[in-house]
Design a protein around this motif. Structure first.
Motif, PDB file in Angstrom:
ATOM      1  N   VAL A   1      11.813  12.186   3.405  1.00  0.00           N
ATOM      2  CA  VAL A   1      12.066  11.964   4.831  1.00  0.00           C
ATOM      3  C   VAL A   1      11.477  10.626   5.265  1.00  0.00           C
ATOM      4  N   HIS A   2      10.235  10.364   4.808  1.00  0.00           N
ATOM      5  CA  HIS A   2       9.527   9.129   5.166  1.00  0.00           C
ATOM      6  C   HIS A   2      10.364   7.897   4.791  1.00  0.00           C
ATOM      7  N   PHE A   3      10.856   7.886   3.553  1.00  0.00           N
ATOM      8  CA  PHE A   3      11.615   6.717   3.082  1.00  0.00           C
ATOM      9  C   PHE A   3      12.969   6.626   3.774  1.00  0.00           C
TER      10      PHE A   3
ATOM     11  N   GLY B   1       0.994  -2.372  14.381  1.00  0.00           N
ATOM     12  CA  GLY B   1       1.781  -1.771  15.450  1.00  0.00           C
ATOM     13  C   GLY B   1       3.115  -1.252  14.937  1.00  0.00           C
ATOM     14  N   ALA B   2       3.159  -0.828  13.679  1.00  0.00           N
ATOM     15  CA  ALA B   2       4.433  -0.422  13.089  1.00  0.00           C
ATOM     16  C   ALA B   2       4.771   1.033  13.419  1.00  0.00           C
ATOM     17  N   TYR B   3       3.937   1.681  14.244  1.00  0.00           N
ATOM     18  CA  TYR B   3       4.244   3.058  14.656  1.00  0.00           C
ATOM     19  C   TYR B   3       5.045   3.080  15.951  1.00  0.00           C
TER      20      TYR B   3
ATOM     21  N   PRO C   1      11.198   2.317  17.133  1.00  0.00           N
ATOM     22  CA  PRO C   1      11.628   3.717  16.977  1.00  0.00           C
ATOM     23  C   PRO C   1      10.909   4.452  15.851  1.00  0.00           C
ATOM     24  N   ARG C   2       9.701   4.063  15.502  1.00  0.00           N
ATOM     25  CA  ARG C   2       9.080   4.632  14.307  1.00  0.00           C
ATOM     26  C   ARG C   2       8.041   5.703  14.607  1.00  0.00           C
ATOM     27  N   GLU C   3       8.025   6.225  15.839  1.00  0.00           N
ATOM     28  CA  GLU C   3       6.998   7.208  16.208  1.00  0.00           C
ATOM     29  C   GLU C   3       6.971   8.382  15.246  1.00  0.00           C
TER      30      GLU C   3
ATOM     31  N   VAL D   1       5.253  11.877  10.341  1.00  0.00           N
ATOM     32  CA  VAL D   1       5.526  12.270   8.952  1.00  0.00           C
ATOM     33  C   VAL D   1       4.411  11.735   8.058  1.00  0.00           C
ATOM     34  N   GLY D   2       3.969  10.509   8.355  1.00  0.00           N
ATOM     35  CA  GLY D   2       2.873   9.922   7.587  1.00  0.00           C
ATOM     36  C   GLY D   2       1.601  10.742   7.694  1.00  0.00           C
ATOM     37  N   VAL D   3       1.272  11.193   8.905  1.00  0.00           N
ATOM     38  CA  VAL D   3       0.057  12.003   9.072  1.00  0.00           C
ATOM     39  C   VAL D   3       0.170  13.286   8.241  1.00  0.00           C
TER      40      VAL D   3
ATOM     41  N   LEU E   1       0.806  -1.235   0.000  1.00  0.00           N
ATOM     42  CA  LEU E   1       0.000   0.000   0.000  1.00  0.00           C
ATOM     43  C   LEU E   1       0.829   1.271   0.000  1.00  0.00           C
ATOM     44  N   GLY E   2       1.921   1.286   0.809  1.00  0.00           N
ATOM     45  CA  GLY E   2       2.773   2.470   0.772  1.00  0.00           C
ATOM     46  C   GLY E   2       3.418   2.625  -0.591  1.00  0.00           C
ATOM     47  N   GLY E   3       3.898   1.524  -1.120  1.00  0.00           N
ATOM     48  CA  GLY E   3       4.519   1.552  -2.436  1.00  0.00           C
ATOM     49  C   GLY E   3       3.540   2.021  -3.505  1.00  0.00           C
TER      50      GLY E   3
ATOM     51  N   GLY F   1      14.640  -0.704   8.546  1.00  0.00           N
ATOM     52  CA  GLY F   1      13.670  -1.391   7.692  1.00  0.00           C
ATOM     53  C   GLY F   1      12.293  -1.414   8.329  1.00  0.00           C
ATOM     54  N   LEU F   2      11.421  -2.234   7.801  1.00  0.00           N
ATOM     55  CA  LEU F   2      10.064  -2.287   8.337  1.00  0.00           C
ATOM     56  C   LEU F   2      10.060  -2.933   9.718  1.00  0.00           C
ATOM     57  N   ALA F   3       8.975  -2.673  10.435  1.00  0.00           N
ATOM     58  CA  ALA F   3       8.872  -3.174  11.806  1.00  0.00           C
ATOM     59  C   ALA F   3       8.799  -4.697  11.822  1.00  0.00           C
ATOM     60  N   ARG F   4       9.425  -5.268  12.851  1.00  0.00           N
ATOM     61  CA  ARG F   4       9.370  -6.709  13.063  1.00  0.00           C
ATOM     62  C   ARG F   4       9.059  -6.958  14.519  1.00  0.00           C
TER      63      ARG F   4
ATOM     64  N   MET G   1      -5.592   3.394   3.493  1.00  0.00           N
ATOM     65  CA  MET G   1      -5.449   1.972   3.806  1.00  0.00           C
ATOM     66  C   MET G   1      -4.045   1.655   4.311  1.00  0.00           C
ATOM     67  N   HIS G   2      -3.049   2.365   3.765  1.00  0.00           N
ATOM     68  CA  HIS G   2      -1.677   2.196   4.240  1.00  0.00           C
ATOM     69  C   HIS G   2      -1.591   2.573   5.722  1.00  0.00           C
ATOM     70  N   MET G   3      -2.250   3.666   6.073  1.00  0.00           N
ATOM     71  CA  MET G   3      -2.258   4.083   7.476  1.00  0.00           C
ATOM     72  C   MET G   3      -2.875   2.988   8.347  1.00  0.00           C
ATOM     73  N   MET G   4      -3.956   2.381   7.844  1.00  0.00           N
ATOM     74  CA  MET G   4      -4.602   1.332   8.639  1.00  0.00           C
ATOM     75  C   MET G   4      -3.685   0.126   8.796  1.00  0.00           C
ATOM     76  N   ARG G   5      -2.995  -0.245   7.720  1.00  0.00           N
ATOM     77  CA  ARG G   5      -2.107  -1.412   7.840  1.00  0.00           C
ATOM     78  C   ARG G   5      -0.988  -1.105   8.841  1.00  0.00           C
ATOM     79  N   VAL G   6      -0.433   0.110   8.784  1.00  0.00           N
ATOM     80  CA  VAL G   6       0.641   0.455   9.713  1.00  0.00           C
ATOM     81  C   VAL G   6       0.108   0.408  11.145  1.00  0.00           C
ATOM     82  N   PHE G   7      -1.105   0.909  11.336  1.00  0.00           N
ATOM     83  CA  PHE G   7      -1.655   0.893  12.693  1.00  0.00           C
ATOM     84  C   PHE G   7      -1.850  -0.521  13.200  1.00  0.00           C
TER      85      PHE G   7
HETATM   86  C1  HEM Z   1       1.798   9.941   0.441  1.00  0.00           C
HETATM   87  C2  HEM Z   1       1.625   9.104   1.383  1.00  0.00           C
HETATM   88  C3  HEM Z   1       2.529   7.956   1.801  1.00  0.00           C
HETATM   89  C4  HEM Z   1       3.483   7.258   1.082  1.00  0.00           C
HETATM   90  C5  HEM Z   1       3.880   7.446  -0.374  1.00  0.00           C
HETATM   91  C6  HEM Z   1       4.037   6.273   1.983  1.00  0.00           C
HETATM   92  C7  HEM Z   1       5.001   5.330   1.616  1.00  0.00           C
HETATM   93  C8  HEM Z   1       5.451   4.328   2.452  1.00  0.00           C
HETATM   94  C9  HEM Z   1       6.182   3.161   2.017  1.00  0.00           C
HETATM   95  C10 HEM Z   1       6.592   2.850   0.570  1.00  0.00           C
HETATM   96  C11 HEM Z   1       6.445   2.410   3.124  1.00  0.00           C
HETATM   97  C12 HEM Z   1       7.146   1.052   3.131  1.00  0.00           C
HETATM   98  C13 HEM Z   1       6.244  -0.063   3.598  1.00  0.00           C
HETATM   99  C14 HEM Z   1       4.873  -0.144   2.986  1.00  0.00           C
HETATM  100  O1  HEM Z   1       4.765  -0.056   1.759  1.00  0.00           O
HETATM  101  O2  HEM Z   1       3.916  -0.266   3.745  1.00  0.00           O
HETATM  102  C15 HEM Z   1       5.903   3.121   4.264  1.00  0.00           C
HETATM  103  C16 HEM Z   1       6.006   2.709   5.584  1.00  0.00           C
HETATM  104  C17 HEM Z   1       5.474   3.406   6.670  1.00  0.00           C
HETATM  105  N1  HEM Z   1       4.530   4.408   6.604  1.00  0.00           N
HETATM  106 FE1  HEM Z   1       4.018   5.405   4.919  1.00  0.00          FE
HETATM  107  N2  HEM Z   1       3.451   6.401   3.223  1.00  0.00           N
HETATM  108  C18 HEM Z   1       2.515   7.406   3.152  1.00  0.00           C
HETATM  109  C19 HEM Z   1       1.657   7.810   4.152  1.00  0.00           C
HETATM  110  C20 HEM Z   1       1.707   7.345   5.463  1.00  0.00           C
HETATM  111  C21 HEM Z   1       0.723   7.625   6.488  1.00  0.00           C
HETATM  112  C22 HEM Z   1      -0.553   8.431   6.272  1.00  0.00           C
HETATM  113  C23 HEM Z   1       1.179   7.030   7.640  1.00  0.00           C
HETATM  114  C24 HEM Z   1       0.556   7.018   9.017  1.00  0.00           C
HETATM  115  C25 HEM Z   1      -0.158   7.936   9.527  1.00  0.00           C
HETATM  116  C26 HEM Z   1       2.438   6.372   7.330  1.00  0.00           C
HETATM  117  C27 HEM Z   1       3.248   5.695   8.250  1.00  0.00           C
HETATM  118  C28 HEM Z   1       4.219   4.793   7.896  1.00  0.00           C
HETATM  119  C29 HEM Z   1       5.030   4.038   8.838  1.00  0.00           C
HETATM  120  C30 HEM Z   1       4.998   4.170  10.367  1.00  0.00           C
HETATM  121  C31 HEM Z   1       5.819   3.167   8.067  1.00  0.00           C
HETATM  122  C32 HEM Z   1       6.789   2.108   8.594  1.00  0.00           C
HETATM  123  C33 HEM Z   1       6.019   0.806   8.568  1.00  0.00           C
HETATM  124  C34 HEM Z   1       6.795  -0.384   9.039  1.00  0.00           C
HETATM  125  O3  HEM Z   1       7.875  -0.222   9.604  1.00  0.00           O
HETATM  126  O4  HEM Z   1       6.259  -1.516   8.873  1.00  0.00           O
HETATM  127  N3  HEM Z   1       2.710   6.554   5.999  1.00  0.00           N
HETATM  128  N4  HEM Z   1       5.288   4.279   3.825  1.00  0.00           N
END
Ligand code: HEM
Lengths: 293, 251
Positions: free
Chosen positions: B236-238, B143-145, B148-150, B155-157, B71-73, B246-249, B134-140
């Motif tokens: 910054v997010h990436f 528990g991937a927030y 150290p990912r607070e 940044v995601g919000v 979903l993030g990708g 890397g991703l949470a484990r 949906m990406h936000m929901m999967r992260v929630f």
């Molecule tokens: C433009 C919007 C966004 C993009 C392009 C993006 C992109 C990504 C990508 C590519 C990843 C790698 C893992 C994955 O695909 O799930 C990721 C992880 C993550 N994202 Fe986002 N994201 C976005 C919005 C958000 C939002 C809205 C949140 C939460 C409020 C968020 C929180 C996180 C966190 C905490 C991780 C680390 C997850 C882990 O360690 O498993 N992101 N994001």
């Protein structure tokens, strides 16, 4: 030797980092790049087919003199527009979304534990809490919206065979939120408390003066009751979950609250998108007609 | 460098291949050889600026589709797609009240593949709002927030807000009844804020009503201001994902 001070200079977050175990790792090329490539291709194809099949809407040229009925915001803001029907616009349009976003951002600072990290819903009651949060959020939101739309009167009329106007006079104040304001015997003195422009000194900030005439009935209905419900109901949910032992940790409470939030968000968005017709009246989706000008 | 680890080329095919891919120019662009050995596979990720967003290795469980559902990708993919189709749309669109609507009409009827570009841009924009939520929901739910990912969650919000604003500012540009009134309703909500609402609304739409000033403001924000901000926060997010190991484990 590492002193306490040195230790604390590194944030606990960084110290909590998981150790890498190399023999469990795969190479990004090809394993991940392949998946990314395939999903990019699939999405490109799907989106192209969708775009060939369905055209983006384009109505008549913008005309400030002709207001379509209903006028709706883009779908992802229709949840707020739905709230707007039930409470003060400042609350629905600005305060609620601001508070919601801040609360969302604060989740990791409220729940700092490591439990359930990195796996889907892996704490003991996670699924149960998700279900409870979602169902409570859906049902309560629906009930409140239906009540404010006087649908309980409609139901009563259908069941008893009466007309809606036969709803007992002494219960008139239960028809919906507005009825609380209009049909209860509020003392005249509370209806208009002229505070004038000397209370909120906006002129000191160089802004236009605000002439305050407080109507306690309106403040109750438009602000206090909705605020009370929006804070009170989630608190009540967490209290019940805590007392029954279903939610024990902060993560547990977070799951229930988050699930509830998502449910409310989805229900309000759906209502605003598909169930609101002309005059923003509550209808079945098949009764909703395209906007008229 | 690890480029020439092949034995001497003998057959014609090998020699053609060598001439094409092992020549001076090619190697000046791609520093690693064909990624068919672990070493070259890591080099290709580490030396290519685009692939370099990734680490060279990731944990076994993270490539399962059900871990992220991509979903993030996909959100990022849609952002890129929107940039490309958006640039194409900019060739034909002038943000003035006199021309905007006519330009969209002309784009749909006179420009080859114009309507396809517009549709793609529109549906990708809606799609991105959905995938980000949906990406936000999967992260929630994963528990991937948690530490150290607070901060990356925060940044995601911010990215979520930027995504919504990008979509909202784009909504006005066709200058049809749908656009005009949706933005009127939306900005009226801003105007209802206590005390600062009216001044903010005025600043946002450049007047008391949605008009030419609002169009040029929304356009500028939509095509340059917000995309730059979003790209910065995505960087910054990436970066943070890499820094946080890397991703949470599960610990
Ligand atoms: C433009 C919007 C966004 C993009 C392009 C993006 C992109 C990504 C990508 C590519 C990843 C790698 C893992 C994955 O695909 O799930 C990721 C992880 C993550 N994202 Fe986002 N994201 C976005 C919005 C958000 C939002 C809205 C949140 C939460 C409020 C968020 C929180 C996180 C966190 C905490 C991780 C680390 C997850 C882990 O360690 O498993 N992101 N994001």
């Amino acid at each position: 030797m590492v002193t306490n001070a040195q230790e604390n200079a590194v944030s606990p977050a960084v110290r909590a980092r998981a150790r890498r175990d190399r023999d469990e790792e795969l190479l990004v090329w090809p394993d991940l790049v392949f998946i990314e490539f395939i999903s990019a291709v699939l999405f490109t194809v799907t989106l192209t087919m969708l775009s060939i099949a369905i055209n983006a809407p384009l109505l008549d040229r913008a005309n400030p003199a002709v207001t379509p009925n209903p006028s709706k915001a883009p779908w992802y803001f229709l949840n707020l527009q739905e709230l707007l029907l039930h409470m003060h616009p400042a609350l629905a349009g600005v305060i609620v979304p601001t508070v919601a976003l801040i609360a969302l951002g604060a989740i990791p600072y409220f729940d700092q534990s490591n439990e359930g990290q990195g796996e889907w819903l892996s704490t003991p009651n996670a699924w149960k809490l998700t279900w409870i949060g979602s169902i409570v959020g859906t049902v309560v939101t629906l009930l409140l919206v239906l009540w404010d739309g006087s649908k309980h009167v409609v139901l009563w009329a259908m069941v008893t065979g009466n007309a809606e106007s036969d709803w007992p006079k002494f219960l008139d104040w239960t028809r919906g939120a507005r009825a609380l304001q209009d049909n209860l015997p509020w003392p005249e003195a509370l209806r208009n408390i002229p505070l004038g422009s000397k209370v909120l000194r906006t002129d000191l900030l160089g802004l236009p003066p605000i002439d305050l005439n407080v109507d306690i009935a309106a403040v109750m209905v438009e602000q206090l009751i909705p605020t009370g419900l929006m804070i009170g109901l989630p608190v009540l949910l967490s209290l019940v979950l805590h007392k029954t032992g279903i939610a024990q940790t902060r993560r547990d409470h977070m799951i229930a609250q988050f699930a509830g939030f998502i449910a409310v968000f989805v229900v309000l968005t759906l209502l605003g998108t598909a169930f609101r017709g002309q005059g923003m009246e509550l209808l079945w989706p098949w009764e909703v007609k395209p906007p008229v000008s | 460098m690890a480029t020439n680890e092949r034995p001497e080329a003998h057959s014609l095919g090998d020699r053609v291949y060598d001439a094409l891919f092992h020549n001076y120019v090619w190697r000046s662009i791609f520093r690693s050889g064909y990624p068919n050995t672990p070493r070259n596979q890591m080099l290709v990720v580490a030396t290519n600026v685009f692939l370099h967003l990734h680490p060279t290795r990731i944990h076994r469980t993270h490539v399962k589709i059900t871990h992220t559902y991509c979903l993030g990708g996909l959100s990022f993919f849609l952002f890129l797609g929107l940039t490309i189709t958006g640039v194409l749309l900019m060739f034909y669109y002038v943000p003035s009240v006199e021309r905007a609507y006519e330009d969209i009409l002309r784009l749909e009827t006179d420009v080859r593949f114009g309507i396809l570009m517009r549709n793609l841009h529109r549906w990708m924009a809606h799609g991105m709002v959905i995938t980000v939520l949906m990406h936000m929901m999967r992260v929630f739910y994963m528990g991937a927030y948690k530490p150290p990912r607070e901060f990356n969650w925060v940044v995601g919000v911010v990215l979520l807000v930027l995504t919504l604003l990008l979509s909202f500012t784009g909504y006005l540009l066709p200058w049809d009844q749908l656009a005009f009134w949706a933005i009127t309703v939306g900005t009226n909500m801003v105007g209802s804020a206590p005390i600062l609402g009216e001044p903010n609304r005025f600043a946002l739409i450049g007047g008391f009503e949605v008009g030419p000033n609002a169009l040029i403001r929304f356009y500028t924000l939509h095509v340059i201001g917000l995309p730059l901000l979003a790209a910065t926060f995505m960087a910054v997010h990436f970066w943070r994902i890499r820094r946080d190991g890397g991703l949470a484990r599960p610990l």
